[in-house]
Structures are given as structure tokens and as C-alpha cells.
Design a protein around this motif. Structure first.
Motif, mmCIF file in Angstrom:
data_model
loop_
_atom_site.group_PDB
_atom_site.id
_atom_site.type_symbol
_atom_site.label_atom_id
_atom_site.label_comp_id
_atom_site.label_asym_id
_atom_site.label_seq_id
_atom_site.Cartn_x
_atom_site.Cartn_y
_atom_site.Cartn_z
ATOM 1 N N GLY A 122 44.872 22.000 22.155
ATOM 2 C CA GLY A 122 45.003 23.289 21.481
ATOM 3 C C GLY A 122 45.998 24.215 22.163
ATOM 4 N N SER A 123 45.910 24.315 23.477
ATOM 5 C CA SER A 123 46.831 25.194 24.204
ATOM 6 C C SER A 123 48.259 24.681 24.133
ATOM 7 C CB SER A 123 46.387 25.344 25.660
ATOM 8 O OG SER A 123 45.193 26.106 25.733
ATOM 9 N N SER A 124 48.436 23.365 24.183
ATOM 10 C CA SER A 124 49.789 22.803 24.079
ATOM 11 C C SER A 124 50.380 23.056 22.700
ATOM 12 C CB SER A 124 49.764 21.304 24.383
ATOM 13 O OG SER A 124 49.388 21.082 25.727
ATOM 14 N N ALA A 125 49.577 22.883 21.660
ATOM 15 C CA ALA A 125 50.051 23.153 20.297
ATOM 16 C C ALA A 125 50.390 24.634 20.139
ATOM 17 C CB ALA A 125 48.991 22.734 19.280
ATOM 18 N N ALA A 126 49.535 25.489 20.680
ATOM 19 C CA ALA A 126 49.766 26.931 20.592
ATOM 20 C C ALA A 126 51.041 27.325 21.326
ATOM 21 C CB ALA A 126 48.568 27.682 21.168
ATOM 22 N N ARG A 127 51.242 26.753 22.489
ATOM 23 C CA ARG A 127 52.446 27.048 23.282
ATOM 24 C C ARG A 127 53.705 26.632 22.516
ATOM 25 N NH1 ARG A 127 53.853 23.798 28.780
ATOM 26 N NH2 ARG A 127 55.745 24.901 29.370
ATOM 27 N N ALA A 128 53.688 25.435 21.951
ATOM 28 C CA ALA A 128 54.857 24.945 21.214
ATOM 29 C C ALA A 128 55.145 25.811 19.993
ATOM 30 C CB ALA A 128 54.637 23.492 20.805
ATOM 31 N N ALA A 129 54.114 26.147 19.244
ATOM 32 C CA ALA A 129 54.305 26.941 18.028
ATOM 33 C C ALA A 129 54.754 28.367 18.349
ATOM 34 C CB ALA A 129 53.024 26.958 17.205
ATOM 35 N N ALA A 130 54.117 28.989 19.328
ATOM 36 C CA ALA A 130 54.494 30.350 19.709
ATOM 37 C C ALA A 130 55.920 30.370 20.263
ATOM 38 C CB ALA A 130 53.511 30.905 20.742
ATOM 39 N N GLY A 131 56.300 29.304 20.948
ATOM 40 C CA GLY A 131 57.649 29.196 21.479
ATOM 41 C C GLY A 131 58.711 29.126 20.389
ATOM 42 N N LYS A 132 58.302 28.768 19.185
ATOM 43 C CA LYS A 132 59.217 28.716 18.031
ATOM 44 C C LYS A 132 59.193 30.025 17.243
ATOM 45 C CE LYS A 132 60.379 24.326 18.359
ATOM 46 N NZ LYS A 132 61.687 23.931 18.804
ATOM 47 N N GLY A 133 58.464 31.023 17.778
ATOM 48 C CA GLY A 133 58.438 32.327 17.125
ATOM 49 C C GLY A 133 57.340 32.511 16.093
ATOM 50 N N LEU A 134 56.417 31.552 15.997
ATOM 51 C CA LEU A 134 55.327 31.688 15.032
ATOM 52 C C LEU A 134 54.210 32.534 15.616
ATOM 53 C CD1 LEU A 134 55.291 27.987 13.847
ATOM 54 C CD2 LEU A 134 56.111 29.966 12.562
ATOM 55 N N GLU A 135 53.480 33.212 14.747
ATOM 56 C CA GLU A 135 52.339 34.009 15.174
ATOM 57 C C GLU A 135 51.127 33.082 15.279
ATOM 58 O OE1 GLU A 135 49.805 37.955 13.896
ATOM 59 O OE2 GLU A 135 51.643 37.469 12.811
ATOM 60 N N VAL A 136 50.620 32.930 16.507
ATOM 61 C CA VAL A 136 49.578 31.954 16.789
ATOM 62 C C VAL A 136 48.340 32.660 17.344
ATOM 63 C CG1 VAL A 136 48.979 29.889 18.108
ATOM 64 C CG2 VAL A 136 51.333 30.214 17.312
#
Length: 169
Positions: free
Chosen positions: A17-31
Motif C-alpha cells: 500500500g505504501s509503495s503504491a501510494a508513493r508511486a502514485a503521489a509521485g506522479k502528482g495524483l491525490e492519494v
């Protein structure tokens, strides 16, 4: 009932979960990440071994590493011993989980600990924070179920893990 909006709702703040959140937030998505436990990584839920190549992929400080190992021996219920020769590391799993969650926050994800997902209702997840009386809906374009082997999110979509293997370490 109040309502939150986000691009991605991650249920569970473990490594996945944290890895997915990190990757998505790093792309500018609101997580938004919701974690039912008060303290991420406590109690430890899984083994404390990670393969050496994985540590290089994480790209974080290694404060959670206890020692390098060359392999592991597993004693099965029938007494058989399985030997796995694989270089890796024994880690403090609680610190590993917390390090990954912190990296997700630094990338821009918002993490809410002490928060349970209760149900899916009208295409939205209903959640409640520990100690709070009210419920809140979360509207997300994508929901990531990283909430472990007995996943409520998995049940919502008809995917349950039925073949669990108990283990003692």
C-alpha cells in the motif's frame, strides 16, 4: 455524512500500500491511504526477510536492516526442512513499513491511521476513524486493496483468499 475526494484510495499502509501510494503521489495524483492500525507496522504481520535485489529497488535509508543473510531454512509441519539459498537481509519489519509510509507522505500521499473501511456504498468507500462517532465517504477514481490476506476490499469484489498458511517465526 461527510465526503472526501481523491484520485486513489489505498486501503492498507503495509509495504504494498505504501509503495503504491508513493508511486502514485509521485506522479502528482491525490492519494489517500487508510490504515486500521494505530501505528503502522505494529504488530508485525509477516516475515522479516527481504531479498537483496528488493532492497535496491526501495531506494530508501536502510535504518531497518538488522543483518545480511545468505539464505533461510524453513521447518515445515511434517518436520521436513527446506533450504533457500538467497542473499538478502533480515529487517525490522515495523521500521520498514514506517519508512515506506513516510516516503509515501513525502511524495504527497495523505495517510490516516486508526481508520477502518466499513463498506462500499453507492460506489464510494465508507470509513470511520477510531474514537469518532461519524462516518465519512471517500470518493476515489481507483481503490487499491492492500489490506492483507483477509481483505475487505477483496471481499467487495468477490475475491477472497481462502488458502492461508499459518506460520510461526
Amino acid at each position: 455524512m461527510e465526503r472526501l475526494k481523491c484520485d486513489i484510495l489505498v486501503v492498507g499502509a503495509g509495504p504494498a500500500g505504501s509503495s503504491a501510494a508513493r508511486a502514485a503521489a509521485g506522479k502528482g495524483l491525490e492519494v489517500l491511504v487508510v490504515e486500521r492500525r494505530d501505528t503502522i507496522g505494529v504488530p508485525v504481520q509477516c516475515a522479516e526477510f527481504i531479498p537483496a535485489p528488493l532492497l535496491g529497488e526501495v531506494g530508501l535509508a536502510r535504518d531497518f536492516v538488522v543483518q545480511p543473510v545468505r539464505g533461510m531454512e524453513t521447518i515445515l509441519p511434517d518436520g521436513a526442512i527446506k533450504v533457500m539459498r538467497a542473499p538478502g537481509f533480515m529487517i525490522r519489519r515495523d521500521l520498514f513499513d514506517q519508512t515506506l509510509a513516510r516516503a509515501a507522505e513525502e511524495a504527497g500521499a495523505r495517510i490516516l491511521a486508526s481508520t477502518r473501511v466499513l463498506r462500499m456504498e453507492e460506489g464510494q468507500v465508507v470509513r470511520r476513524r477510531k474514537g469518532e462517532a461519524g462516518e465519512e465517504r471517500v470518493a476515489a477514481r481507483v481503490i487499491i486493496g492492500a489490506d492483507g490476506p483477509c481483505s475487505p476490499v477483496g471481499r467487495w469484489i468477490g475475491s477472497e483468499n481462502r488458502n492461508l498458511i499459518p506460520a510461526v517465526q
